[in-house]
Design an enzyme around this catalytic site. Structure first.
Site, PDB file in Angstrom:
ATOM      1  N   ASP A 118     -14.271  -6.881   2.995  1.00 21.63           N
ATOM      2  CA  ASP A 118     -13.920  -8.027   3.840  1.00 21.63           C
ATOM      3  C   ASP A 118     -14.139  -7.755   5.322  1.00 21.63           C
ATOM      4  OD1 ASP A 118     -11.755  -6.304   3.961  1.00 21.63           O
ATOM      5  OD2 ASP A 118     -10.231  -7.815   3.503  1.00 21.63           O
ATOM      6  N   ARG A 119     -14.272  -6.479   5.712  1.00 24.10           N
ATOM      7  CA  ARG A 119     -14.495  -6.177   7.132  1.00 24.10           C
ATOM      8  C   ARG A 119     -15.973  -5.972   7.426  1.00 24.10           C
ATOM      9  NH1 ARG A 119      -9.788  -2.513   9.692  1.00 24.10           N
ATOM     10  NH2 ARG A 119      -8.059  -3.612   8.712  1.00 24.10           N
ATOM     11  N   ARG A 121       0.847  -1.208   0.000  1.00 20.02           N
ATOM     12  CA  ARG A 121       0.000   0.000   0.000  1.00 20.02           C
ATOM     13  C   ARG A 121       0.869   1.239   0.000  1.00 20.02           C
ATOM     14  NH1 ARG A 121      -4.911  -1.983   4.087  1.00 20.02           N
ATOM     15  NH2 ARG A 121      -4.898  -4.062   3.187  1.00 20.02           N
ATOM     16  N   ASP A 170     -16.195  -2.590   4.710  1.00 21.68           N
ATOM     17  CA  ASP A 170     -15.114  -1.682   4.298  1.00 21.68           C
ATOM     18  C   ASP A 170     -14.974  -1.615   2.777  1.00 21.68           C
ATOM     19  OD1 ASP A 170     -13.825  -4.110   3.811  1.00 21.68           O
ATOM     20  OD2 ASP A 170     -11.878  -3.394   4.492  1.00 21.68           O
ATOM     21  N   SER A 179      -7.953  -1.711   0.648  1.00 21.14           N
ATOM     22  CA  SER A 179      -8.910  -2.134   1.667  1.00 21.14           C
ATOM     23  C   SER A 179      -9.635  -0.979   2.354  1.00 21.14           C
ATOM     24  CB  SER A 179      -8.186  -3.014   2.671  1.00 21.14           C
ATOM     25  OG  SER A 179      -9.104  -3.604   3.535  1.00 21.14           O
ATOM     26  N   HIS A 180      -9.405  -0.849   3.658  1.00 21.65           N
ATOM     27  CA  HIS A 180     -10.126   0.175   4.429  1.00 21.65           C
ATOM     28  C   HIS A 180      -9.393   1.515   4.401  1.00 21.65           C
ATOM     29  CE1 HIS A 180      -7.002  -1.504   6.843  1.00 21.65           C
ATOM     30  NE2 HIS A 180      -7.024  -0.415   7.574  1.00 21.65           N
ATOM     31  N   GLU A 184     -10.560 -11.514  13.551  1.00 20.43           N
ATOM     32  CA  GLU A 184      -9.580 -10.578  14.088  1.00 20.43           C
ATOM     33  C   GLU A 184     -10.317  -9.428  14.753  1.00 20.43           C
ATOM     34  OE1 GLU A 184      -5.726 -10.250  11.700  1.00 20.43           O
ATOM     35  OE2 GLU A 184      -7.270 -10.055  10.176  1.00 20.43           O
ATOM     36  N   SER A 218      -9.857  -6.493  14.290  1.00 18.42           N
ATOM     37  CA  SER A 218      -9.941  -5.374  13.357  1.00 18.42           C
ATOM     38  C   SER A 218     -11.161  -5.492  12.443  1.00 18.42           C
ATOM     39  CB  SER A 218      -8.667  -5.320  12.528  1.00 18.42           C
ATOM     40  OG  SER A 218      -8.465  -6.582  11.879  1.00 18.42           O
ATOM     41  N   ASP A 226     -13.082  -2.890   0.504  1.00 16.99           N
ATOM     42  CA  ASP A 226     -13.004  -4.113  -0.304  1.00 16.99           C
ATOM     43  C   ASP A 226     -13.919  -5.210   0.240  1.00 16.99           C
ATOM     44  OD1 ASP A 226     -11.377  -4.490   1.930  1.00 16.99           O
ATOM     45  OD2 ASP A 226     -10.064  -5.898   0.893  1.00 16.99           O
ATOM     46  N   LYS A 235     -11.396 -12.892   4.878  1.00 20.77           N
ATOM     47  CA  LYS A 235     -12.490 -12.487   5.751  1.00 20.77           C
ATOM     48  C   LYS A 235     -13.617 -11.964   4.866  1.00 20.77           C
ATOM     49  CE  LYS A 235     -10.141  -8.118   6.981  1.00 20.77           C
ATOM     50  NZ  LYS A 235      -8.703  -8.304   6.728  1.00 20.77           N
ATOM     51  N   THR A 282      -1.248 -11.381  13.335  1.00 17.72           N
ATOM     52  CA  THR A 282      -2.229 -10.543  12.652  1.00 17.72           C
ATOM     53  C   THR A 282      -2.133 -10.700  11.137  1.00 17.72           C
ATOM     54  OG1 THR A 282      -2.223  -8.957  14.448  1.00 17.72           O
ATOM     55  CG2 THR A 282      -2.884  -8.127  12.292  1.00 17.72           C
TER      56      THR A 282
HETATM   57  C1  VG1 Z   1      -4.766  -4.394   9.751  1.00 18.97           C
HETATM   58  C2  VG1 Z   1      -5.462  -5.199  10.825  1.00 18.97           C
HETATM   59  C3  VG1 Z   1      -5.367  -6.673  10.490  1.00 18.97           C
HETATM   60  C4  VG1 Z   1      -5.945  -6.932   9.112  1.00 18.97           C
HETATM   61  C5  VG1 Z   1      -5.245  -6.048   8.099  1.00 18.97           C
HETATM   62  C6  VG1 Z   1      -5.858  -6.151   6.724  1.00 18.97           C
HETATM   63  O1  VG1 Z   1      -3.398  -4.720   9.727  1.00 18.97           O
HETATM   64  O2  VG1 Z   1      -4.909  -4.942  12.081  1.00 18.97           O
HETATM   65  O3  VG1 Z   1      -6.045  -7.407  11.484  1.00 18.97           O
HETATM   66  O4  VG1 Z   1      -5.783  -8.269   8.751  1.00 18.97           O
HETATM   67  O5  VG1 Z   1      -5.345  -4.684   8.494  1.00 18.97           O
HETATM   68  O6  VG1 Z   1      -7.221  -5.816   6.739  1.00 18.97           O
HETATM   69  P1  VG1 Z   1      -2.278  -3.822  10.435  1.00 18.97           P
HETATM   70  O7  VG1 Z   1      -0.987  -4.481  10.107  1.00 18.97           O
HETATM   71  O8  VG1 Z   1      -2.432  -2.449   9.909  1.00 18.97           O
HETATM   72  O9  VG1 Z   1      -2.607  -3.860  11.897  1.00 18.97           O
HETATM   73  V1  VG1 Z   1      -7.901  -5.138   5.364  1.00 18.97           V
HETATM   74  O10 VG1 Z   1      -9.511  -4.962   5.608  1.00 18.97           O
HETATM   75  O11 VG1 Z   1      -6.899  -3.937   5.120  1.00 18.97           O
HETATM   76  O12 VG1 Z   1      -7.568  -6.302   4.139  1.00 18.97           O
HETATM   77 CO    CO Z   2     -10.518  -4.780   3.824  1.00 26.02          CO
END
Ligand code: VG1
Ligand code: CO
Length: 559
Positions: free
Chosen positions: A307-308, A40, A303, A133-134, A389, A391, A305, A402, A370
């Site tokens: 998945d959340r 990213r 979110d 993603s988010h 998770e 998150s 994409d 997810k 994670t």
């Molecule tokens: C975060 C979350 C993690 C999740 C990841 C991807 O990672 O804490 O639990 O799997 O995002 O989610 P990090 O390394 O920033 O803590 V998503 O919805 O971005 O695919």
């Molecule tokens: Co996501």
């Protein structure tokens, strides 16, 4: 000789130019190591830094596509700004590097679980997903690329590291000079030496969900009830509309249309960013109940994409850790789990509420680092499988990502007709005890300061402090430095510090807070975790000397 007989030769020449791989010289670009879920960066880096996107595409080919023998590749994403340009690049580079069949969702938009379902259903060799993603999108936001292997799972570290290694050795990029053209109708056509199939991905994904849930029963249950889904203008909107139309809940989905800038919103389904939905559900930003009667029977946000998920009820916020534990406790109501759960798992910083349920049910519970990629091997070995998770991620072995919409349907499946979500939580806590849980995020802080803080914690020699590492029980791979745990046994409390692997600027420090109450009183059942855990946050922050190292007093987000 007349001019006419030359025409067939000219056509062949043109075709030859179109299908022949071209080569561009390049140099390695630093900083291409994928994080928790893909690479990213600021959108402008992908778009404006010469060769950035092409280099990463070629590194994907050299590090993964060619060594893994990928022939059929799904390519799509959450539809954020720059996605179509990137999709074209990925396809152009893939076609020149031996990929024979490119499968692209209609309009190039697919949610992350939808893409995992596509890979598995079509038996493709993997997917390249254009998503951050988010993270916020748009020209000033973030863009990202991640890839999934033939099982539909986010690429494991052996592959992401191989891609990273290749990114540091690149000298040229191979591509075909073919425009991607229109993607708005399903169909198949040639794309340079490869074929390009445009597919109705939503049907594939919804069919997958139908294998997990009883749509007829859900439809009957939902009669006369209100459900409100905030798709945050992300990729899951169209599938959510299709599902809830089928379930007889028209207009259940707000912000359903995928937009390149997510309509200006930050597509992160938490209490801060999904505030419109939160307000409708009678909850404030800390998760406290403002009005226990207000809102739909079930509210949920997804979110960018898809998945959340965030689950809400009338005047009630379900922490993701509790959501997972409740789904585990009532798993027998979810058709996908009708054979009984073989195992469950949570990421280490997720609260231990799940473990308490699993141990009562006699189900094995795994604790992983994670990131969803760590669940893949466990799912393969133990299905049916439930995992999540803190998150806002929940899912099962129906796909290898997810799945936000899956979580919504799982919650609708476990609810009794006459029951409110707040009742479910209270009953659950009364039976299993309550894990108060909250997370503080300090975003875009100075990376050196953050590293120094972790070194400081490691150097304290405090026996309450440990660092999490993991050995995958299936393939023996290891992951180290996955978070520093502060165990306060005197108060049944735990704090965890971890560095995020999804940010695009500086470092993001996460502080996870948890307190277990074995026999909650009425006051404990009513408590708002974020408010109850401030003393624990202070204790952890003091031990870490957080303010001195990262120069921040308050977190940017509390969830
Ligand atoms: C975060 C979350 C993690 C999740 C990841 C991807 O990672 O804490 O639990 O799997 O995002 O989610 P990090 O390394 O920033 O803590 V998503 O919805 O971005 O695919
Ligand atoms: Co996501």
């Amino acid at each position: 000789m007349t001019g006419a007989p030359l025409k067939p030769y000219l056509d062949v020449m043109l075709l030859w130019i179109a299908v022949t791989a071209l080569q561009l010289d390049t140099k390695p670009i630093l900083g291409m190591r994928p994080g928790t879920s893909g690479l990213r960066k600021k959108t402008k880096v992908w778009r404006d830094e010469p060769m950035f996107t092409l280099n990463f595409c070629q590194a994907l080919m050299d590090g993964w596509v060619k060594p893994a023998g990928v022939k059929t590749l799904v390519v799509g994403g959450d539809g954020r700004y720059y996605s179509l340009e990137a999709l074209e690049r990925v396809c152009q580079v893939a076609a020149a590097n031996g990929v024979e069949r490119l499968v692209v969702p209609v309009n190039g938009v697919v949610s992350t679980p939808g893409a995992s379902a596509l890979v598995r259903t079509l038996k493709a060799d993997g997917a390249v997903l254009l998503t951050a993603s988010h993270n916020p999108g748009g020209e000033d936001g973030d863009f990202g690329i991640k890839f999934n292997t033939a099982d539909g799972s986010p690429a494991r570290e052996v592959w992401t590291e191989a891609v990273y290694d290749q990114s540091r050795e690149l000298s040229s990029v191979q591509y075909v000079d073919v425009p991607i053209g229109s993607l708005d109708e399903p169909g198949e056509r040639a794309f340079g030496p490869a074929s390009l199939q445009i597919i109705d991905d939503i049907s594939v994904y919804v069919d997958q969900l139908k294998q997990c849930f009883d749509f007829e029963a859900l439809k009957a249950k939902l009669e006369g009830k209100q459900v409100l889904i905030d798709a945050m203008h992300g990729a899951a909107g169209p599938a959510a509309v299709r599902v809830f139309d089928e379930l007889g809940c028209r207009d259940a989905v707000m912000r359903s249309e995928p937009l390149p800038d997510f309509g200006g919103c930050h597509p992160d389904p938490n209490l801060k960013w999904a505030h419109e939905l939160r307000d409708k559900c009678g909850i404030d930003a800390s998760g406290k109940t403002i009005d226990a009667e207000q809102g739909p029977w079930l509210g949920a946000a997804l979110d960018g994409d898809g998945d959340r998920n965030m689950i809400l009820g009338k005047g009630c916020f379900v922490t993701p850790s509790d959501s997972l534990a409740v789904l585990c406790a009532r798993a027998d109501r979810i058709p996908w789990f009708s054979q009984g759960l073989k195992a469950v798992a949570r990421s280490m910083p997720t609260s231990r509420a799940l473990d308490r349920v699993a141990s009562k049910l006699g189900v094995t519970c795994f604790e992983t680092p994670t990131g969803w990629k760590y669940f893949g091997n466990l799912m393969e070995a133990h299905s049916p499988f439930l995992c999540g998770e803190e998150s806002f991620g929940t899912g099962s072995n129906h796909v290898r990502e997810k799945d936000g919409l899956w979580a919504v349907l799982a919650w609708l499946s476990i609810l009794n007709d006459n029951e409110q979500i707040s009742d479910v939580l209270r009953a659950h806590w009364s039976k299993f005890g309550r894990d108060l849980y909250a997370r503080y995020d300090y975003e875009a802080v100075d990376a050196q300061g953050a590293d120094a803080m972790f070194d400081h914690l490691r150097g304290l020699g405090d026996d309450r402090i440990s660092e999490f590492s993991y050995v995958d029980p299936v393939d023996g791979s290891t992951a180290t430095k996955q978070g520093i745990i502060l165990n306060f046994d005197d108060t049944d409390e735990r704090a965890v510090f971890r560095l995020s692997g999804t940010g695009s600027q500086g470092a993001t420090v996460r502080l996870y807070l948890e307190k277990y109450i074995a026999e909650p009183t009425d006051a404990d059942l009513d408590a708002t975790p974020a408010l109850e855990l401030t003393h624990l946050a202070k204790r952890a922050i003091d031990i870490a000397s957080l303010e001195a190292f990262i120069k921040r007093q308050d977190p940017d987000v509390i969830t």
